[in-house]
Design a protein around this motif. Structure first.
Motif, PDB file in Angstrom:
ATOM      1  N   ILE A   1      28.725  36.687  53.464  1.00 47.79           N
ATOM      2  CA  ILE A   1      29.261  35.427  53.983  1.00 47.79           C
ATOM      3  C   ILE A   1      30.741  35.612  54.289  1.00 47.79           C
ATOM      4  CG2 ILE A   1      27.644  33.986  52.682  1.00 47.79           C
ATOM      5  CD1 ILE A   1      30.086  33.349  50.831  1.00 47.79           C
ATOM      6  N   THR A   2      31.267  34.763  55.144  1.00 48.74           N
ATOM      7  CA  THR A   2      32.693  34.771  55.464  1.00 48.74           C
ATOM      8  C   THR A   2      33.427  33.876  54.481  1.00 48.74           C
ATOM      9  OG1 THR A   2      32.238  35.118  57.804  1.00 48.74           O
ATOM     10  CG2 THR A   2      34.422  34.267  57.231  1.00 48.74           C
ATOM     11  N   VAL A   3      34.467  34.426  53.840  1.00 46.18           N
ATOM     12  CA  VAL A   3      35.224  33.646  52.846  1.00 46.18           C
ATOM     13  C   VAL A   3      36.635  33.319  53.338  1.00 46.18           C
ATOM     14  CG1 VAL A   3      33.917  34.537  50.888  1.00 46.18           C
ATOM     15  CG2 VAL A   3      35.945  35.782  51.670  1.00 46.18           C
ATOM     16  N   GLY A   4      36.994  33.804  54.543  1.00 48.26           N
ATOM     17  CA  GLY A   4      38.320  33.507  55.067  1.00 48.26           C
ATOM     18  C   GLY A   4      38.634  34.374  56.274  1.00 48.26           C
ATOM     19  N   TRP A   5      39.893  34.285  56.685  1.00 45.99           N
ATOM     20  CA  TRP A   5      40.331  35.030  57.862  1.00 45.99           C
ATOM     21  C   TRP A   5      41.659  35.702  57.563  1.00 45.99           C
ATOM     22  CZ3 TRP A   5      37.093  35.064  62.100  1.00 45.99           C
ATOM     23  CH2 TRP A   5      36.049  34.136  62.076  1.00 45.99           C
ATOM     24  N   SER A   6      41.817  36.915  58.090  1.00 47.79           N
ATOM     25  CA  SER A   6      43.069  37.649  57.888  1.00 47.79           C
ATOM     26  C   SER A   6      44.132  37.151  58.854  1.00 47.79           C
ATOM     27  CB  SER A   6      42.827  39.148  58.120  1.00 47.79           C
ATOM     28  OG  SER A   6      42.572  39.385  59.504  1.00 47.79           O
ATOM     29  N   ASP A   7      45.361  37.609  58.639  1.00 46.06           N
ATOM     30  CA  ASP A   7      46.466  37.231  59.542  1.00 46.06           C
ATOM     31  C   ASP A   7      46.209  37.696  60.965  1.00 46.06           C
ATOM     32  OD1 ASP A   7      47.751  36.087  57.409  1.00 46.06           O
ATOM     33  OD2 ASP A   7      48.989  37.860  56.962  1.00 46.06           O
ATOM     34  N   GLU A   8      45.391  38.747  61.094  1.00 49.24           N
ATOM     35  CA  GLU A   8      45.075  39.263  62.430  1.00 49.24           C
ATOM     36  C   GLU A   8      43.889  38.531  63.046  1.00 49.24           C
ATOM     37  OE1 GLU A   8      45.279  41.313  59.732  1.00 49.24           O
ATOM     38  OE2 GLU A   8      47.381  41.883  60.101  1.00 49.24           O
ATOM     39  N   GLY A   9      43.348  37.538  62.315  1.00 50.00           N
ATOM     40  CA  GLY A   9      42.236  36.772  62.861  1.00 50.00           C
ATOM     41  C   GLY A   9      40.888  37.404  62.633  1.00 50.00           C
ATOM     42  N   LYS A  10      40.845  38.388  61.727  1.00 49.73           N
ATOM     43  CA  LYS A  10      39.570  39.033  61.441  1.00 49.73           C
ATOM     44  C   LYS A  10      38.889  38.355  60.248  1.00 49.73           C
ATOM     45  CE  LYS A  10      40.856  43.613  63.173  1.00 49.73           C
ATOM     46  NZ  LYS A  10      40.986  45.057  62.834  1.00 49.73           N
ATOM     47  N   GLN A  11      37.570  38.379  60.270  1.00 49.92           N
ATOM     48  CA  GLN A  11      36.804  37.778  59.180  1.00 49.92           C
ATOM     49  C   GLN A  11      36.996  38.550  57.880  1.00 49.92           C
ATOM     50  OE1 GLN A  11      32.823  37.872  60.835  1.00 49.92           O
ATOM     51  NE2 GLN A  11      32.801  35.627  60.954  1.00 49.92           N
ATOM     52  N   ILE A  12      37.112  37.794  56.791  1.00 51.11           N
ATOM     53  CA  ILE A  12      37.069  38.390  55.448  1.00 51.11           C
ATOM     54  C   ILE A  12      35.707  38.038  54.864  1.00 51.11           C
ATOM     55  CG2 ILE A  12      38.078  38.415  53.142  1.00 51.11           C
ATOM     56  CD1 ILE A  12      40.713  37.457  54.410  1.00 51.11           C
ATOM     57  N   VAL A  13      34.918  39.074  54.634  1.00 53.94           N
ATOM     58  CA  VAL A  13      33.550  38.818  54.174  1.00 53.94           C
ATOM     59  C   VAL A  13      33.368  39.313  52.741  1.00 53.94           C
ATOM     60  CG1 VAL A  13      32.605  38.957  56.504  1.00 53.94           C
ATOM     61  CG2 VAL A  13      32.656  41.007  55.055  1.00 53.94           C
ATOM     62  N   LYS A  14      32.422  38.680  52.060  1.00 54.82           N
ATOM     63  CA  LYS A  14      32.037  39.114  50.719  1.00 54.82           C
ATOM     64  C   LYS A  14      30.531  39.266  50.693  1.00 54.82           C
ATOM     65  CE  LYS A  14      35.391  37.874  47.180  1.00 54.82           C
ATOM     66  NZ  LYS A  14      35.568  37.160  45.887  1.00 54.82           N
ATOM     67  N   PRO A  15      30.067  40.355  50.104  1.00 53.38           N
ATOM     68  CA  PRO A  15      28.600  40.520  50.007  1.00 53.38           C
ATOM     69  C   PRO A  15      28.027  39.629  48.914  1.00 53.38           C
ATOM     70  CG  PRO A  15      29.711  42.365  48.956  1.00 53.38           C
ATOM     71  CD  PRO A  15      30.789  41.523  49.574  1.00 53.38           C
ATOM     72  N   ILE A  16      26.880  39.051  49.210  1.00 51.93           N
ATOM     73  CA  ILE A  16      26.119  38.329  48.187  1.00 51.93           C
ATOM     74  C   ILE A  16      25.323  39.324  47.363  1.00 51.93           C
ATOM     75  CG2 ILE A  16      24.187  36.736  47.843  1.00 51.93           C
ATOM     76  CD1 ILE A  16      25.137  35.227  50.295  1.00 51.93           C
ATOM     77  N   GLY A  17      24.809  40.357  48.039  1.00 50.84           N
ATOM     78  CA  GLY A  17      24.045  41.365  47.342  1.00 50.84           C
ATOM     79  C   GLY A  17      23.409  42.344  48.314  1.00 50.84           C
ATOM     80  N   TYR A  18      22.757  43.354  47.747  1.00 54.69           N
ATOM     81  CA  TYR A  18      22.105  44.392  48.546  1.00 54.69           C
ATOM     82  C   TYR A  18      20.618  44.417  48.190  1.00 54.69           C
ATOM     83  CZ  TYR A  18      26.959  45.712  49.193  1.00 54.69           C
ATOM     84  OH  TYR A  18      28.295  45.681  49.507  1.00 54.69           O
ATOM     85  N   TYR A  19      19.756  44.544  49.197  1.00 54.93           N
ATOM     86  CA  TYR A  19      18.330  44.309  48.989  1.00 54.93           C
ATOM     87  C   TYR A  19      17.479  45.377  49.665  1.00 54.93           C
ATOM     88  CZ  TYR A  19      20.523  39.961  47.719  1.00 54.93           C
ATOM     89  OH  TYR A  19      21.342  39.027  47.143  1.00 54.93           O
TER      90      TYR A  19
END
Length: 330
Positions: A25-43
């Motif tokens: 999921i996306t949890v925010g955006w960097s100063d350069e406008g890029k997505q900051i994502v965090k994994p929920i898990g691996y399946y």
């Protein structure tokens, strides 16, 4: 079909992986406008990843907690919960964790499914009691994980074990009990009589301290294993009172002194090769049942949990009832 904005996505990672599909999921955006994502898990499969993503969107949770491993959860359980359980239960849980679930130590706890645990139970050639200990371990861990919002769904209730094995325990016959009585001058037979007329476990009897013997009130205080069994009061039957008096010595810590439990068990087996020491306890209960004893009193004497027992408060009336129950034994 494209997911809604902010919903998250599933991607397949490159290379050979056991769990190649990542839900993120996306949890925010960097100063350069890029997505900051965090994994929920691996399946293992894309379907599993999509299900996990859907569950997250239905009930969002703290992603920092979502990375908690089995090992980390156990450490938290060990610190916060374990010492509130009975000693026997503690030992069983520690044994189950140390000896049987090592393949799952570093696995993220919320990603452990029932089939992961079931594989361990089914494919390790374990006894019924050990299988039950593993199931009990995950019951406790799931409760803590739910409490701390590490998981939203408990899978431990789905675990199955082998059927309860049929008991092979038998009680001592009247002839065998008479044999014990006829040899009551022998030390081993004296201890057997104490077991038959108190209903105590062998491990309990050998840990009875003299300070917990009240010869004036004719009671023994002791017991281990469960909350209901600890420090229960057992009136001393008239038939074994002289044996208790003989063993009692204020200078010794324990009632049974200079006679090790392991030696007694070996001698017991020589006398009764087809019985176990624990079957004296079953004999005690069976004889009281046959004599028409009150179920509540039997449970109090044996340290069993009973819906009729309630709070275990020993009033004079209760002790008189227990004494009357004990004296039903002939």
């Amino acid at each position: 079909m494209r997911n809604p904005n902010g919903y998250g996505s599933v991607v397949k990672l490159s290379g050979k992986r056991r769990n190649p599909y990542m839900a993120k999921i996306t949890v925010g955006w960097s100063d350069e406008g890029k997505q900051i994502v965090k994994p929920i898990g691996y399946y293992r499969t894309k379907q599993e990843a999509n299900i996990a993503l859907a569950e997250y969107n239905k009930n969002p949770y703290d992603l920092d907690k979502s990375t908690t491993t089995l090992k980390e959860l156990w450490e938290l359980f060990y610190e916060k919960k374990l010492n509130k359980l009975g000693i026997c239960n503690q030992k069983c849980l520690i044994s189950a964790y140390n000896n049987h679930v090592k393949p799952l130590y570093d696995k993220v706890y919320r990603e452990i499914k029932s089939y992961d645990i079931q594989d361990i139970i089914d494919n390790s050639n374990l006894s019924y009691s050990t299988q039950s200990q593993i199931k009990n371990l995950f019951n406790h861990l799931d409760k803590l994980a739910l409490e701390t919002e590490i998981i939203q769904v408990s899978y431990s209730s789905l675990l199955t074990t082998d059927k309860t094995p049929e008991t092979t325990r038998t009680i001592l016959t009247d002839e065998e009990i008479e044999k014990v009585k006829n040899n009551r001058q022998n030390l081993t037979y004296k201890v057997i009589l104490l077991l038959l007329y108190t209903g105590m476990r062998g491990s309990e009897l050998f840990k009875i301290e003299n300070k917990n013997i009240n010869l004036e009130e004719r009671t023994i205080k002791g017991g281990i294993k469960t909350e209901n069994g600890k420090n229960r009061i057992i009136p001393i039957h008239n038939y074994i009172f002289d044996i208790v008096q003989e063993f009692y010595n204020e200078d010794n810590k324990y009632l049974i002194n200079n006679y090790k439990k392991v030696t007694f068990c070996a001698n017991f087996k020589k006398i009764f090769p087809h019985h176990t020491v624990h079957e004296t306890r079953h004999t005690f209960r069976s004889k009281l049942d046959s004599a028409g004893a009150n179920q509540k009193c039997i449970d109090l004497l044996m340290g069993h949990k009973s819906k009729d027992v309630g709070n275990r408060v020993y009033t004079h009336k209760t002790l008189d009832e227990l004494r009357d129950t004990i004296n039903l034994l002939k």
